[in-house]
Design a protein around this motif. Structure first.
Motif: not given
Length: 115
Positions: A42, A74, A93, A95, A103-104
């Protein structure tokens, strides 16, 4: 008349099927599908997008690539974010995608979510 309707649906859904089955990345001017992206952690995915081509690894920054995604679903989007001490462009990312998108972000010493 029904045959035309089915043809219309198939033609319009074809790009969605392509993205769902292969690694891809998109810039301002092009989309490359069926590439070989290097899956990483990540933290590393938030910094850059790595593409393996002909035995070499090509590294793209969030300033060069708007979005990239793996065949496992992903997806990472390039966004400008503010941290406690600076503003920077990173890959978030995605989600959940919908009327509200989640988002992450995983950076050095930080894990956070954005809506």
């Amino acid at each position: 008349m029904k045959k035309h309707w089915y043809l219309f649906i198939i033609i319009n859904l074809y790009p969605l099927v392509i993205f769902g089955q292969h690694d891809y990345f998109a810039t301002d001017s092009m989309i490359s599908v069926g590439v070989n992206l290097v899956e990483r952690s990540d933290l590393d995915n938030s910094k850059s997008c790595e593409l393996e081509k002909e035995g070499k690894v090509i590294v793209y920054s969030p300033y060069e690539v708007k979005e990239y995604g793996y065949n496992n679903g992903r997806v990472y989007i390039s966004k400008q974010i503010e941290t406690s001490d600076s503003t920077q462009r990173v890959f978030l990312e995605r989600l959940v995608k919908g009327s509200i998108t989640l988002y992450y972000y995983r950076g050095r010493g930080i894990k956070t979510f954005f809506l």
